[in-house]
Design a protein around this motif. Structure first.
Motif, PDB file in Angstrom:
ATOM      1  N   SER A   1      33.395 -50.098  88.176  1.00 45.77           N
ATOM      2  CA  SER A   1      32.240 -50.856  87.685  1.00 45.77           C
ATOM      3  C   SER A   1      32.228 -50.858  86.177  1.00 45.77           C
ATOM      4  CB  SER A   1      30.937 -50.254  88.214  1.00 45.77           C
ATOM      5  OG  SER A   1      29.823 -50.919  87.631  1.00 45.77           O
ATOM      6  N   PHE A   2      31.813 -51.993  85.606  1.00 45.47           N
ATOM      7  CA  PHE A   2      31.621 -52.099  84.165  1.00 45.47           C
ATOM      8  C   PHE A   2      30.135 -52.050  83.813  1.00 45.47           C
ATOM      9  CE2 PHE A   2      35.720 -54.853  83.974  1.00 45.47           C
ATOM     10  CZ  PHE A   2      36.489 -53.729  84.221  1.00 45.47           C
ATOM     11  N   ALA A   3      29.302 -51.652  84.783  1.00 43.52           N
ATOM     12  CA  ALA A   3      27.857 -51.638  84.571  1.00 43.52           C
ATOM     13  C   ALA A   3      27.417 -52.954  83.943  1.00 43.52           C
ATOM     14  CB  ALA A   3      27.453 -50.443  83.699  1.00 43.52           C
TER      15      ALA A   3
ATOM     16  N   GLY B   1      25.503 -57.236  77.595  1.00 48.23           N
ATOM     17  CA  GLY B   1      25.784 -57.549  78.994  1.00 48.23           C
ATOM     18  C   GLY B   1      26.441 -56.412  79.749  1.00 48.23           C
ATOM     19  N   PHE B   2      26.818 -55.333  79.047  1.00 51.89           N
ATOM     20  CA  PHE B   2      27.440 -54.185  79.682  1.00 51.89           C
ATOM     21  C   PHE B   2      26.665 -52.917  79.301  1.00 51.89           C
ATOM     22  CE2 PHE B   2      30.675 -57.379  79.129  1.00 51.89           C
ATOM     23  CZ  PHE B   2      31.455 -57.314  80.270  1.00 51.89           C
ATOM     24  N   LEU B   3      26.558 -51.992  80.236  1.00 50.53           N
ATOM     25  CA  LEU B   3      25.837 -50.746  79.992  1.00 50.53           C
ATOM     26  C   LEU B   3      26.772 -49.538  79.998  1.00 50.53           C
ATOM     27  CD1 LEU B   3      22.733 -51.353  82.308  1.00 50.53           C
ATOM     28  CD2 LEU B   3      22.939 -51.819  79.861  1.00 50.53           C
ATOM     29  N   ASP B   4      28.060 -49.757  79.793  1.00 51.61           N
ATOM     30  CA  ASP B   4      29.046 -48.685  79.953  1.00 51.61           C
ATOM     31  C   ASP B   4      29.685 -48.252  78.638  1.00 51.61           C
ATOM     32  OD1 ASP B   4      30.467 -51.018  79.543  1.00 51.61           O
ATOM     33  OD2 ASP B   4      31.983 -50.626  81.080  1.00 51.61           O
ATOM     34  N   SER B   5      28.950 -48.318  77.527  1.00 52.65           N
ATOM     35  CA  SER B   5      29.542 -47.901  76.255  1.00 52.65           C
ATOM     36  C   SER B   5      29.757 -46.392  76.191  1.00 52.65           C
ATOM     37  CB  SER B   5      28.659 -48.344  75.082  1.00 52.65           C
ATOM     38  OG  SER B   5      27.389 -47.717  75.148  1.00 52.65           O
ATOM     39  N   ALA B   6      29.029 -45.621  77.018  1.00 55.49           N
ATOM     40  CA  ALA B   6      29.201 -44.159  77.079  1.00 55.49           C
ATOM     41  C   ALA B   6      29.485 -43.773  78.531  1.00 55.49           C
ATOM     42  CB  ALA B   6      27.951 -43.452  76.559  1.00 55.49           C
ATOM     43  N   PRO B   7      30.687 -44.096  79.035  1.00 56.49           N
ATOM     44  CA  PRO B   7      30.964 -43.945  80.471  1.00 56.49           C
ATOM     45  C   PRO B   7      30.854 -42.518  80.988  1.00 56.49           C
ATOM     46  CG  PRO B   7      32.978 -44.473  79.250  1.00 56.49           C
ATOM     47  CD  PRO B   7      31.843 -44.690  78.317  1.00 56.49           C
ATOM     48  N   THR B   8      31.198 -41.514  80.173  1.00 58.34           N
ATOM     49  CA  THR B   8      31.124 -40.142  80.689  1.00 58.34           C
ATOM     50  C   THR B   8      29.687 -39.727  80.974  1.00 58.34           C
ATOM     51  OG1 THR B   8      31.273 -39.351  78.401  1.00 58.34           O
ATOM     52  CG2 THR B   8      33.281 -39.258  79.732  1.00 58.34           C
ATOM     53  N   MET B   9      28.730 -40.327  80.291  1.00 57.59           N
ATOM     54  CA  MET B   9      27.324 -40.036  80.575  1.00 57.59           C
ATOM     55  C   MET B   9      26.964 -40.512  81.985  1.00 57.59           C
ATOM     56  SD  MET B   9      25.969 -38.545  77.910  1.00 57.59           S
ATOM     57  CE  MET B   9      24.212 -38.854  77.931  1.00 57.59           C
ATOM     58  N   ILE B  10      27.425 -41.713  82.330  1.00 55.59           N
ATOM     59  CA  ILE B  10      27.163 -42.257  83.667  1.00 55.59           C
ATOM     60  C   ILE B  10      27.877 -41.420  84.725  1.00 55.59           C
ATOM     61  CG2 ILE B  10      27.414 -44.284  85.154  1.00 55.59           C
ATOM     62  CD1 ILE B  10      27.364 -46.009  82.608  1.00 55.59           C
ATOM     63  N   LEU B  11      29.126 -41.072  84.456  1.00 55.46           N
ATOM     64  CA  LEU B  11      29.903 -40.286  85.411  1.00 55.46           C
ATOM     65  C   LEU B  11      29.290 -38.904  85.616  1.00 55.46           C
ATOM     66  CD1 LEU B  11      33.444 -41.297  84.121  1.00 55.46           C
ATOM     67  CD2 LEU B  11      32.443 -41.971  86.319  1.00 55.46           C
ATOM     68  N   ALA B  12      28.779 -38.307  84.545  1.00 58.77           N
ATOM     69  CA  ALA B  12      28.165 -36.990  84.669  1.00 58.77           C
ATOM     70  C   ALA B  12      26.885 -37.061  85.485  1.00 58.77           C
ATOM     71  CB  ALA B  12      27.880 -36.411  83.285  1.00 58.77           C
ATOM     72  N   ALA B  13      26.097 -38.131  85.274  1.00 62.20           N
ATOM     73  CA  ALA B  13      24.887 -38.302  86.083  1.00 62.20           C
ATOM     74  C   ALA B  13      25.249 -38.443  87.552  1.00 62.20           C
ATOM     75  CB  ALA B  13      24.110 -39.525  85.601  1.00 62.20           C
ATOM     76  N   ALA B  14      26.326 -39.191  87.826  1.00 62.82           N
ATOM     77  CA  ALA B  14      26.769 -39.358  89.211  1.00 62.82           C
ATOM     78  C   ALA B  14      27.331 -38.063  89.781  1.00 62.82           C
ATOM     79  CB  ALA B  14      27.815 -40.464  89.297  1.00 62.82           C
TER      80      ALA B  14
END
Length: 340
Positions: A7-9, A53-66
Motif C-alpha cells: 500500500s502507498f496509503a 495524495g499519499f500518507l506514507d512519507s514515514a512508512p516505519t511509523m505506519i508499520l510500527a503501529a501495525a
C-alpha cells in the motif's frame, strides 16, 4: 509462495464529493493491515512518497503501529527510498520495528519511481544511481557489523562506530526493489540480495531476460541459487467475479494512471490499453479467484519461479469496504489455491 499486499496509503479520491479525512484514511489502512494478518496473508508493505495524495512519507511509523496490532504477518517497506535517507537512520528505524514486531520486519530498498525526496532532503537528482549504490553498501555493512568503519562520497565517514539497536533477526532481510533497469538487476545479483520486481504494465514474460541477468550475476559472484529469490509486485484486485473486479477497478485506475502519465509523458489510459493487459500474459492481476490463481502461476513460470507476490490496489480509488473484501479473498481463497 508468499502472497501479500503493498500500500502507498494513497488518497486518489481527493476530488470526490465526500473526501475522507487523513486521520480516517490512516485508521482504515491500519484496519486493513490487521485484516490481512487475520486472513492469513504473509506480508504487508508500505511504500514511501513525499507528495500530496499519499500518507506514507514515514512508512516505519505506519508499520510500527501495525506491528502492535498484528501477530504473524511480515511488515516491510515497499520501497524505502534509500537514496534520500541516511542508511544509519534507516537501519535504526527497521531494527526498532523488528524488535516491536518480534522479528517480522523486512526492507525493500530502491531508488524511488518519483524524485520528490531528492530536493526535499537536499540531494541532487543527478546523483540518483550513485547515491543508491553507495548507501546500499553502507546499509549492508551496518546490518552485518555492530561496529562500522566506512567512508564514502555522500555522508561523513564512520570510524569504528557502533550502530544500535540491533534487530531481533541477526540478518535483517533486505530486498532490492527494481523496475526495468538492467544495471539494477545485476547489482542485486552481485550482492546476493533477494529481488522484488515491480511490473505495473505490459507483459510479465518480457522481464525474464532481466531476471536471468540477476541470477547469472549472482551465480558468477558465488551466491547459492536459493539466495537469489525473486518477488513480483503487481497491480491487482480480486472480486467475486471477473466482471465485478473490472467494473470496480477500472474507473479509478484509469484516472490515476492518466494523472501520473501527465507527469511522465504517457498517453491517457484507455479501456483498450487496460484490456490489453488483462490477457493471459498481461501484468494486471484483476479478476476472480480461480483465473488470477492461474495467472499468478503463469507469471511465476514466465519468470523462472518466484517466491513472493504482492498486490497493489491503491491506484483504483476503491472503498475501504471493497479493499477489505479483496484482502479476505486473497488470503482465504487465492493464497491456498495458488499454493495447492
Amino acid at each position: 509462495m508468499e502472497i501479500g499486499i503493498d500500500s502507498f496509503a494513497a488518497r486518489f479520491d481527493e476530488n470526490a464529493s465526500t473526501t475522507l479525512q487523513d486521520k480516517d484514511a490512516m485508521a482504515q489502512l491500519l484496519e486493513r493491515m490487521e485484516h490481512a494478518d487475520r486472513s492469513g496473508l504473509d506480508v504487508f508493505g508500505i511504500g514511501e512518497h513525499h507528495r500530496k495524495g499519499f500518507l506514507d512519507s514515514a512508512p516505519t511509523m505506519i508499520l510500527a503501529a501495525a506491528a502492535a496490532r498484528t501477530k504473524q504477518i511480515k511488515l516491510t517497506s515497499a520501497v524505502t527510498v534509500l537514496s534520500a535517507i541516511d542508511p544509519v537512520r534507516a537501519f535504526q528505524h527497521f531494527a526498532t520495528l523488528d524488535l516491536i514486531s518480534q522479528g517480522r520486519a523486512e526492507m525493500v530498498v530502491g531508488r524511488g519511481s518519483f524524485v520528490d525526496a531528492f530536493p526535499l532532503f537536499g540531494y541532487n537528482v543527478n546523483d540518483y544511481d550513485a547515491l543508491f549504490e553507495e548507501k546500499l553498501k553502507l546499509l549492508l555493512k551496518i546490518r552485518d557489523n555492530e561496529f562500522v568503519t566506512w567512508s564514502g562520497k555522500f555522508r561523513p565517514a564512520l570510524r569504528d562506530q557502533p550502530v544500535y539497536p540491533r534487530p531481533l533477526q541477526p540478518s535483517l532481510p533486505i530486498w532490492v526493489g527494481v523496475g526495468g533497469t538492467p544495471e539494477s538487476f545485476v547489482r542485486a545479483g552481485i550482492l546476493g540480495l533477494p529481488l522484488m520486481v515491480a511490473i505495473i504494465g505490459g507483459e510479465t514474460h518480457r522481464f525474464r531476460p532481466l531476471v536471468d541477468l540477476y541470477r547469472e550475476a549472482g551465480r558468477k559472484a558465488g551466491h547459492a541459487p536459493e539466495k537469489l529469490t525473486v518477488g513480483l509486485h503487481s497491480l491487482g484486485y480480486i472480486a467475486n467475479t471477473h466482471e465485478e473486479a473490472v467494473e470496480e477497478f477500472y474507473p479509478g485506475y484509469a484516472t490515476a494512471m492518466t494523472n501520473v502519465g501527465k507527469e511522465r509523458g504517457w498517453p491517457p489510459m484507455t479501456r483498450a490499453r487496460f484490456d490489453s493487459q488483462m490477457g493471459p500474459g498481461g501484468a494486471l492481476l484483476i479478476g476472480g479467484v480461480e483465473e488470477i490463481a492461474e495467472k499468478i502461476l503463469r507469471h511465476a513460470e514466465a519468470l523462472g519461479g518466484i517466491s513472493r507476490l504482492t498486490f497493489q490496489m491503491d491506484t483504483a480509488s476503491l472503498s475501504h469496504e471493497k479493499l477489505m473484501r479483496s484482502i479476505e479473498l486473497i488470503g482465504t481463497k487465492l493464497k491456498p489455491l495458488v499454493n495447492k
